[in-house]
Design an enzyme around this catalytic site. Structure first.
Site, PDB file in Angstrom:
ATOM      1  N   HIS A  70       7.527  -9.023  -8.197  1.00  0.00           N
ATOM      2  CA  HIS A  70       8.180  -7.757  -8.512  1.00  0.00           C
ATOM      3  C   HIS A  70       9.678  -7.778  -8.208  1.00  0.00           C
ATOM      4  O   HIS A  70      10.359  -6.781  -8.406  1.00  0.00           O
ATOM      5  CB  HIS A  70       7.519  -6.604  -7.749  1.00  0.00           C
ATOM      6  CG  HIS A  70       6.092  -6.377  -8.131  1.00  0.00           C
ATOM      7  ND1 HIS A  70       5.707  -6.076  -9.412  1.00  0.00           N
ATOM      8  CD2 HIS A  70       4.947  -6.413  -7.394  1.00  0.00           C
ATOM      9  CE1 HIS A  70       4.391  -5.924  -9.462  1.00  0.00           C
ATOM     10  NE2 HIS A  70       3.911  -6.132  -8.251  1.00  0.00           N
ATOM     11  N   GLU A 177      -5.989  -7.417  -3.571  1.00  0.00           N
ATOM     12  CA  GLU A 177      -5.479  -6.121  -4.013  1.00  0.00           C
ATOM     13  C   GLU A 177      -6.502  -5.304  -4.802  1.00  0.00           C
ATOM     14  O   GLU A 177      -6.154  -4.232  -5.306  1.00  0.00           O
ATOM     15  CB  GLU A 177      -4.233  -6.324  -4.887  1.00  0.00           C
ATOM     16  CG  GLU A 177      -3.170  -7.193  -4.238  1.00  0.00           C
ATOM     17  CD  GLU A 177      -2.000  -7.468  -5.152  1.00  0.00           C
ATOM     18  OE1 GLU A 177      -1.142  -6.578  -5.291  1.00  0.00           O
ATOM     19  OE2 GLU A 177      -1.949  -8.566  -5.735  1.00  0.00           O
ATOM     20  N   ASP A 203      -1.887  -1.535  -4.471  1.00  0.00           N
ATOM     21  CA  ASP A 203      -2.860  -1.637  -5.560  1.00  0.00           C
ATOM     22  C   ASP A 203      -4.248  -1.245  -5.100  1.00  0.00           C
ATOM     23  O   ASP A 203      -5.029  -0.676  -5.879  1.00  0.00           O
ATOM     24  CB  ASP A 203      -2.861  -3.051  -6.135  1.00  0.00           C
ATOM     25  CG  ASP A 203      -1.670  -3.307  -7.049  1.00  0.00           C
ATOM     26  OD1 ASP A 203      -1.466  -2.496  -7.967  1.00  0.00           O
ATOM     27  OD2 ASP A 203      -0.959  -4.299  -6.849  1.00  0.00           O
TER      28      ASP A 203
END
Length: 206
Positions: A70, A177, A203
């Site tokens: 990310h 996640e 998540d």
């Protein structure tokens, strides 16, 4: 968050956090740290600036994580960021990269650049975890392709000695996640060569 990252002593930075957050971190530390051991504290880097990375790396953290999933960095900034973390004064923190995905290419890119440890996101099963670990190891332990353009610079031994040293030293962390990952947790933890797990609360909370 920036105030915490830039504090010279990370533990001092925790004093600036809300009491509930400090209590949560303290409880987590007690759960993850072996008896008598100190939990590790890492800084998380989402930009590609080597200067920013080196400033953070000099603040006394145990590890610096360069986020390629990310974050905004690419190959050249990744090389520079890892070098900056290594060059930090004093005891240099562990240079960790969160790769963008489970793929041989992403794993090789980070390790060839000199990462000492990887975090692989979205590991959902024991099969995916086994594939991740194999991709971090040279044969016969795995199937990593040889091409350490940065990682092996300065090595004075043979190629075979370097690949064996890399297999022994590179650390791999599976990021869990999803509900499926939790259901397969015991099997994932039993994967040979896995260094540990990294829980992804965002998540998991979806």
């Amino acid at each position: 968050a920036m105030q915490a990252l830039l504090c010279r002593r990370p533990r001092a930075a925790l004093r600036h956090l809300p009491p509930a957050t400090r209590a949560y971190l303290a409880a987590g530390q007690q759960q993850v740290a072996p008896s008598g051991a100190r939990a590790k504290i890492a800084a998380w880097i989402v930009g590609g600036s080597p200067l920013y990375t080196e400033v953070i790396a000099r603040q006394g953290f145990d590890a610096v994580v360069v986020d390629q999933q990310h974050g905004t960095g690419e190959v050249v900034p990744l090389l520079q960021a890892i070098d900056a973390a290594r060059d930090a004064a004093g005891n240099a923190p562990l240079a960790v990269v969160r790769i963008e995905e489970l793929s041989d290419g992403a794993i090789a890119k980070a390790l060839d650049a000199g990462a000492a440890a990887l975090i692989c996101p979205m590991i959902n099963s024991v099969e995916e975890c086994e594939a991740f670990v194999r991709a971090t190891k040279f044969p016969p332990a795995g199937h990593r392709s040889y091409g350490p353009h940065r990682a092996a610079l300065g090595w004075e031994g043979s190629r075979g000695d370097w690949t064996r040293a890399s297999n022994a030293c590179v650390q791999s962390f599976a990021m869990l996640e999803t509900r499926g990952a939790l259901e397969d947790l015991d099997a994932i933890l039993s994967v040979d060569g896995l260094s540990g797990i990294f829980v992804g609360p965002n998540d998991l909370g979806l």
